[in-house]
Design a protein around this motif. Sequence first.
Motif, PDB file in Angstrom:
ATOM      1  N   VAL A  58      -1.662  -1.287   3.209  1.00 56.19           N
ATOM      2  CA  VAL A  58      -2.927  -1.110   3.413  1.00 56.19           C
ATOM      3  C   VAL A  58      -3.337  -1.614   4.686  1.00 56.19           C
ATOM      4  O   VAL A  58      -3.000  -2.944   5.023  1.00 56.19           O
ATOM      5  N   THR A 179     -11.007  -1.170  -1.877  1.00 59.21           N
ATOM      6  CA  THR A 179     -11.854   0.119  -1.384  1.00 59.21           C
ATOM      7  C   THR A 179     -10.709   1.048  -0.838  1.00 59.21           C
ATOM      8  O   THR A 179     -11.016   2.225  -0.423  1.00 59.21           O
ATOM      9  N   GLN A 180      -9.605   0.459  -0.704  1.00 57.51           N
ATOM     10  CA  GLN A 180      -8.706   1.337   0.118  1.00 57.51           C
ATOM     11  C   GLN A 180      -7.311   1.805  -0.562  1.00 57.51           C
ATOM     12  O   GLN A 180      -6.659   2.758  -0.352  1.00 57.51           O
ATOM     13  N   LEU A 181      -6.932   1.179  -1.709  1.00 56.50           N
ATOM     14  CA  LEU A 181      -6.125   1.593  -2.652  1.00 56.50           C
ATOM     15  C   LEU A 181      -6.201   2.809  -3.291  1.00 56.50           C
ATOM     16  O   LEU A 181      -7.296   3.095  -3.902  1.00 56.50           O
ATOM     17  N   ASP A 182      -5.463   3.912  -3.186  1.00 56.81           N
ATOM     18  CA  ASP A 182      -5.711   5.024  -3.849  1.00 56.81           C
ATOM     19  C   ASP A 182      -5.469   5.108  -5.307  1.00 56.81           C
ATOM     20  O   ASP A 182      -5.957   5.680  -6.271  1.00 56.81           O
ATOM     21  N   PHE A 183      -4.387   4.191  -5.849  1.00 61.68           N
ATOM     22  CA  PHE A 183      -4.117   4.031  -7.193  1.00 61.68           C
ATOM     23  C   PHE A 183      -4.187   2.748  -7.302  1.00 61.68           C
ATOM     24  O   PHE A 183      -3.076   2.131  -7.362  1.00 61.68           O
ATOM     25  N   LEU A 184      -5.288   2.262  -8.143  1.00 62.86           N
ATOM     26  CA  LEU A 184      -5.533   0.883  -8.369  1.00 62.86           C
ATOM     27  C   LEU A 184      -4.433   0.306  -9.373  1.00 62.86           C
ATOM     28  O   LEU A 184      -4.113  -0.753  -9.365  1.00 62.86           O
TER      29      LEU A 184
END
Length: 302
Positions: A58, A179-184
């Motif tokens: 990230v 806010t930036q992780l596509d797959f939490l």
Amino acid sequence: MRESYQLLEPETFLDHSSNQPADVRARTSPIVWLNLVCLDAPIVAVTWQWLFAQSFHVSLANGTRVGLFLTAWLIYLADRLADTWKIQADQPLSQRQRFCQRHQIAFFVSIALLAVINLWVIFRMLDRATIEIGSFLGAASIIYLSINYWLGRIWRFIPAKEICIGSLFALGTAAALFTQLDFLAAFATTFFLFAALCSLNCIGIAIWERDLDRAQHKDSIATRLSHHLRSGYRSIAYALAVLTVGIAVWAKGPAQATVCIGMSAALLGMLDSLGERISRDERTALADLMLLTPLLFLLLRA
């Protein structure tokens, strides 16, 4: 501002948590200094934010790091000042409380300046999504500080203060990543392990300062569950270390953060085993320094 960073002169004090005589003169240990000026927690937060960002690829703007550092510092300064205001004249003090009591004006001025600078950073350097999450966590922190200051007796019936602190700290550290992780879900395991580590850190401090809390009529998880925690804290710390090693070996995904969590948990267990061989104030300060294991990876990259 400058007054907060002056070297303390030797002073006569009585440590009510030990049997030291009143004429013992002690000079502030270098280990304790970051804790006295509340810089240890912000450094820990920024260090872990960097490691999470590196581990999960990230990209974070410099404003995000600055905002986290200033926010954490502001919260801890405010909490320290409020904590000092609650102490009565006849009650014993920890070294950090004594320092804050002697430099209340410097703390107050620092809080005011940091609040202004932090607001400028937030609204000029952060994106809207990060501001929204940060506002939610800021509100949660204010609610916690208010409850702890005005309704502190609630912890007598709900002994979860240290878990709340650890969880809020973990959320604040990782907020910009959400806010930036596509797959939490890929980050979920690491985050919960980190929250457990932060809570373990706070519980350890509560155990080591149990007698001081009782003398100041404060409630903590240690004053309510002292017997079980004192006998089991080390085992819990080592169990968390073993668990994280197992996850790092068998789970898919980045292992750096998980390894650092395990190393810090093991170090907290070792710190607890030192017993009375170091002072209460030094052990409290070292507890936060035990969370700086990500610096090892930073040094390796350098």
